[in-house]
Design a protein around this motif. Sequence first.
Motif, PDB file in Angstrom:
ATOM      1  N   ILE A   1       0.833  -1.204   0.000  1.00 29.95           N
ATOM      2  CA  ILE A   1       0.000   0.000   0.000  1.00 29.95           C
ATOM      3  C   ILE A   1       0.867   1.253   0.000  1.00 29.95           C
ATOM      4  O   ILE A   1       0.551   2.249  -0.667  1.00 29.95           O
ATOM      5  CB  ILE A   1      -0.959  -0.016   1.202  1.00 29.95           C
ATOM      6  N   THR A   2       1.965   1.202   0.731  1.00 35.07           N
ATOM      7  CA  THR A   2       2.894   2.334   0.749  1.00 35.07           C
ATOM      8  C   THR A   2       3.451   2.588  -0.644  1.00 35.07           C
ATOM      9  O   THR A   2       3.592   3.743  -1.080  1.00 35.07           O
ATOM     10  CB  THR A   2       4.041   2.071   1.732  1.00 35.07           C
ATOM     11  N   GLN A   3       3.779   1.525  -1.356  1.00 30.02           N
ATOM     12  CA  GLN A   3       4.285   1.663  -2.722  1.00 30.02           C
ATOM     13  C   GLN A   3       3.238   2.303  -3.632  1.00 30.02           C
ATOM     14  O   GLN A   3       3.562   3.191  -4.435  1.00 30.02           O
ATOM     15  CB  GLN A   3       4.689   0.289  -3.266  1.00 30.02           C
ATOM     16  N   LEU A   4       1.993   1.881  -3.490  1.00 29.89           N
ATOM     17  CA  LEU A   4       0.924   2.452  -4.296  1.00 29.89           C
ATOM     18  C   LEU A   4       0.684   3.915  -3.950  1.00 29.89           C
ATOM     19  O   LEU A   4       0.375   4.738  -4.823  1.00 29.89           O
ATOM     20  CB  LEU A   4      -0.367   1.655  -4.095  1.00 29.89           C
ATOM     21  N   ALA A   5       0.826   4.255  -2.669  1.00 31.45           N
ATOM     22  CA  ALA A   5       0.543   5.612  -2.207  1.00 31.45           C
ATOM     23  C   ALA A   5       1.595   6.622  -2.653  1.00 31.45           C
ATOM     24  O   ALA A   5       1.362   7.834  -2.546  1.00 31.45           O
ATOM     25  CB  ALA A   5       0.425   5.627  -0.685  1.00 31.45           C
ATOM     26  N   LYS A   6       2.732   6.154  -3.141  1.00 28.97           N
ATOM     27  CA  LYS A   6       3.769   7.081  -3.592  1.00 28.97           C
ATOM     28  C   LYS A   6       3.302   7.915  -4.773  1.00 28.97           C
ATOM     29  O   LYS A   6       3.711   9.069  -4.935  1.00 28.97           O
ATOM     30  CB  LYS A   6       5.029   6.300  -3.975  1.00 28.97           C
ATOM     31  N   HIS A   7       2.455   7.344  -5.630  1.00 23.35           N
ATOM     32  CA  HIS A   7       2.032   8.036  -6.840  1.00 23.35           C
ATOM     33  C   HIS A   7       0.510   8.115  -6.984  1.00 23.35           C
ATOM     34  O   HIS A   7       0.015   8.576  -8.011  1.00 23.35           O
ATOM     35  CB  HIS A   7       2.602   7.328  -8.071  1.00 23.35           C
ATOM     36  N   ASN A   8      -0.233   7.663  -5.944  1.00 29.20           N
ATOM     37  CA  ASN A   8      -1.690   7.643  -6.053  1.00 29.20           C
ATOM     38  C   ASN A   8      -2.336   8.019  -4.724  1.00 29.20           C
ATOM     39  O   ASN A   8      -1.680   8.012  -3.675  1.00 29.20           O
ATOM     40  CB  ASN A   8      -2.179   6.235  -6.447  1.00 29.20           C
ATOM     41  N   ASN A   9      -3.616   8.348  -4.782  1.00 35.94           N
ATOM     42  CA  ASN A   9      -4.425   8.499  -3.580  1.00 35.94           C
ATOM     43  C   ASN A   9      -5.092   7.167  -3.279  1.00 35.94           C
ATOM     44  O   ASN A   9      -5.524   6.468  -4.196  1.00 35.94           O
ATOM     45  CB  ASN A   9      -5.517   9.559  -3.776  1.00 35.94           C
ATOM     46  N   ILE A  10      -5.195   6.824  -2.009  1.00 39.06           N
ATOM     47  CA  ILE A  10      -5.807   5.555  -1.610  1.00 39.06           C
ATOM     48  C   ILE A  10      -6.848   5.818  -0.529  1.00 39.06           C
ATOM     49  O   ILE A  10      -6.628   6.620   0.378  1.00 39.06           O
ATOM     50  CB  ILE A  10      -4.759   4.560  -1.077  1.00 39.06           C
ATOM     51  N   ILE A  11      -7.974   5.160  -0.643  1.00 43.94           N
ATOM     52  CA  ILE A  11      -8.981   5.171   0.417  1.00 43.94           C
ATOM     53  C   ILE A  11      -9.294   3.719   0.771  1.00 43.94           C
ATOM     54  O   ILE A  11      -9.657   2.932  -0.095  1.00 43.94           O
ATOM     55  CB  ILE A  11     -10.269   5.892   0.000  1.00 43.94           C
ATOM     56  N   GLY A  12      -9.124   3.368   2.030  1.00 45.60           N
ATOM     57  CA  GLY A  12      -9.455   2.030   2.492  1.00 45.60           C
ATOM     58  C   GLY A  12     -10.853   2.013   3.096  1.00 45.60           C
ATOM     59  O   GLY A  12     -11.168   2.839   3.959  1.00 45.60           O
ATOM     60  N   LEU A  13     -11.702   1.117   2.634  1.00 43.48           N
ATOM     61  CA  LEU A  13     -13.048   0.963   3.170  1.00 43.48           C
ATOM     62  C   LEU A  13     -13.180  -0.446   3.737  1.00 43.48           C
ATOM     63  O   LEU A  13     -13.265  -1.417   2.995  1.00 43.48           O
ATOM     64  CB  LEU A  13     -14.106   1.201   2.083  1.00 43.48           C
ATOM     65  N   ARG A  14     -13.165  -0.537   5.071  1.00 43.52           N
ATOM     66  CA  ARG A  14     -13.286  -1.848   5.713  1.00 43.52           C
ATOM     67  C   ARG A  14     -14.752  -2.145   6.009  1.00 43.52           C
ATOM     68  O   ARG A  14     -15.436  -1.370   6.670  1.00 43.52           O
ATOM     69  CB  ARG A  14     -12.493  -1.891   7.014  1.00 43.52           C
ATOM     70  N   VAL A  15     -15.230  -3.265   5.500  1.00 45.11           N
ATOM     71  CA  VAL A  15     -16.609  -3.683   5.754  1.00 45.11           C
ATOM     72  C   VAL A  15     -16.580  -4.792   6.795  1.00 45.11           C
ATOM     73  O   VAL A  15     -15.764  -5.712   6.734  1.00 45.11           O
ATOM     74  CB  VAL A  15     -17.301  -4.153   4.454  1.00 45.11           C
ATOM     75  N   SER A  16     -17.462  -4.694   7.765  1.00 47.17           N
ATOM     76  CA  SER A  16     -17.463  -5.690   8.841  1.00 47.17           C
ATOM     77  C   SER A  16     -18.866  -5.876   9.376  1.00 47.17           C
ATOM     78  O   SER A  16     -19.769  -5.074   9.127  1.00 47.17           O
ATOM     79  CB  SER A  16     -16.526  -5.252   9.979  1.00 47.17           C
TER      80      SER A  16
ATOM     81  N   LEU B   1      -3.102   5.548   8.427  1.00 47.48           N
ATOM     82  CA  LEU B   1      -2.736   6.867   8.926  1.00 47.48           C
ATOM     83  C   LEU B   1      -1.239   7.132   8.780  1.00 47.48           C
ATOM     84  O   LEU B   1      -0.821   8.261   8.539  1.00 47.48           O
ATOM     85  CB  LEU B   1      -3.155   7.007  10.393  1.00 47.48           C
ATOM     86  N   SER B   2      -0.428   6.089   8.902  1.00 45.66           N
ATOM     87  CA  SER B   2       1.019   6.255   8.820  1.00 45.66           C
ATOM     88  C   SER B   2       1.479   6.708   7.447  1.00 45.66           C
ATOM     89  O   SER B   2       2.560   7.289   7.301  1.00 45.66           O
ATOM     90  CB  SER B   2       1.732   4.952   9.206  1.00 45.66           C
ATOM     91  N   ILE B   3       0.678   6.435   6.415  1.00 42.52           N
ATOM     92  CA  ILE B   3       1.038   6.857   5.058  1.00 42.52           C
ATOM     93  C   ILE B   3       0.126   7.998   4.584  1.00 42.52           C
ATOM     94  O   ILE B   3       0.104   8.333   3.398  1.00 42.52           O
ATOM     95  CB  ILE B   3       0.979   5.686   4.055  1.00 42.52           C
ATOM     96  N   GLY B   4      -0.630   8.568   5.518  1.00 37.30           N
ATOM     97  CA  GLY B   4      -1.448   9.726   5.197  1.00 37.30           C
ATOM     98  C   GLY B   4      -2.625   9.445   4.292  1.00 37.30           C
ATOM     99  O   GLY B   4      -3.057  10.321   3.530  1.00 37.30           O
ATOM    100  N   GLN B   5      -3.165   8.234   4.361  1.00 38.04           N
ATOM    101  CA  GLN B   5      -4.297   7.857   3.512  1.00 38.04           C
ATOM    102  C   GLN B   5      -5.515   7.560   4.387  1.00 38.04           C
ATOM    103  O   GLN B   5      -5.396   6.972   5.459  1.00 38.04           O
ATOM    104  CB  GLN B   5      -3.952   6.635   2.662  1.00 38.04           C
ATOM    105  N   PRO B   6      -6.709   7.981   3.956  1.00 35.91           N
ATOM    106  CA  PRO B   6      -7.917   7.797   4.773  1.00 35.91           C
ATOM    107  C   PRO B   6      -8.373   6.349   4.853  1.00 35.91           C
ATOM    108  O   PRO B   6      -8.168   5.558   3.928  1.00 35.91           O
ATOM    109  CB  PRO B   6      -8.963   8.670   4.068  1.00 35.91           C
ATOM    110  N   TYR B   7      -9.000   6.052   5.956  1.00 32.26           N
ATOM    111  CA  TYR B   7      -9.498   4.702   6.250  1.00 32.26           C
ATOM    112  C   TYR B   7     -10.884   4.845   6.849  1.00 32.26           C
ATOM    113  O   TYR B   7     -11.094   5.609   7.800  1.00 32.26           O
ATOM    114  CB  TYR B   7      -8.534   4.024   7.227  1.00 32.26           C
TER     115      TYR B   7
END
Length: 306
Positions: A213-228, A278-284
Amino acid sequence: MNSDERIYSNFSRLSLLAKKGRGLSWRPPYSKISPLSGLQKSSQRGRGLDFVELRHYFDGDDVRCIDWRVTQRTGQAFIRLYAEEKDKSTALLIDLRSSMFFASDGMMKSVLASELAAIIAGRIQVEGDRIGALLLTDINIESHSAMRGEKSLLSLLEKITQLGGRLPAKAATEPPTLDDALYLLCQQKIKESQIFIISDFIDFDNSTSLALITQLAKHNNIIGLRVSDPLEEELPNSAVLMGDGQLQLEVSGDKGQLRQRYNQHTADHNKQLERCFLSIGQPYLALTTHQDSWQQLVAISSARRR
């Protein structure tokens, strides 16, 4: 197939949600603008650009894109969408494995994931951006090529419906993992794109998954949506019988120590997952099977605008 929409999503329901998604306004909790942003962009950036489609005008669209000739002829407002070759694409990673075929009440996790994907795809499509997807199943990882337009959107919804309808499925000898799907995304070398990961993250690994995910976040925006499902978060005090179609597990009411260990393990896993994003600055975002998918996204949208 069971017609209960809580167990299996259907194409009509997903299509309706995609249409509703066009009106979704959401300002993300970070500086970069995502396809769900409430800041509308003009898809028409000048002359000589590629024509994408002619569609109805929706509230929030740039009035400069209105095709007045078509509007006058039909009596309804239409806009023309244009796009440059370098327009930002969106990639959806949708988890439709057997672990997602679970619910103690409300809808199956797989249904919630499918509906979230439909709403997001509908919002993206109205922007004129390309939509691509990876669909993670027990057998393989199916792909949907990144394309623009209504036809591509409907094709994606059909694929989601078909794969979700096969659950529960007999897994392959070595079923694909979340890391396999993340690695495939990395191999595609996508850049300047928005990536949505919709999963229960049951096999998220704090080292390998985070690295991908860190590798992807270098050049993209990422949003994680956890369903439970609430039952996954905390076991009730009463006796519980769970099964996957082949095996069963009974947790009696007097197994307090086992219940405590399970609840603590789940809480720790969820906290670690949130910290990773949060450590890579991407929303969850955490969403539950006990609430309507559309209402949950609208609530998130309202909260972000405050």
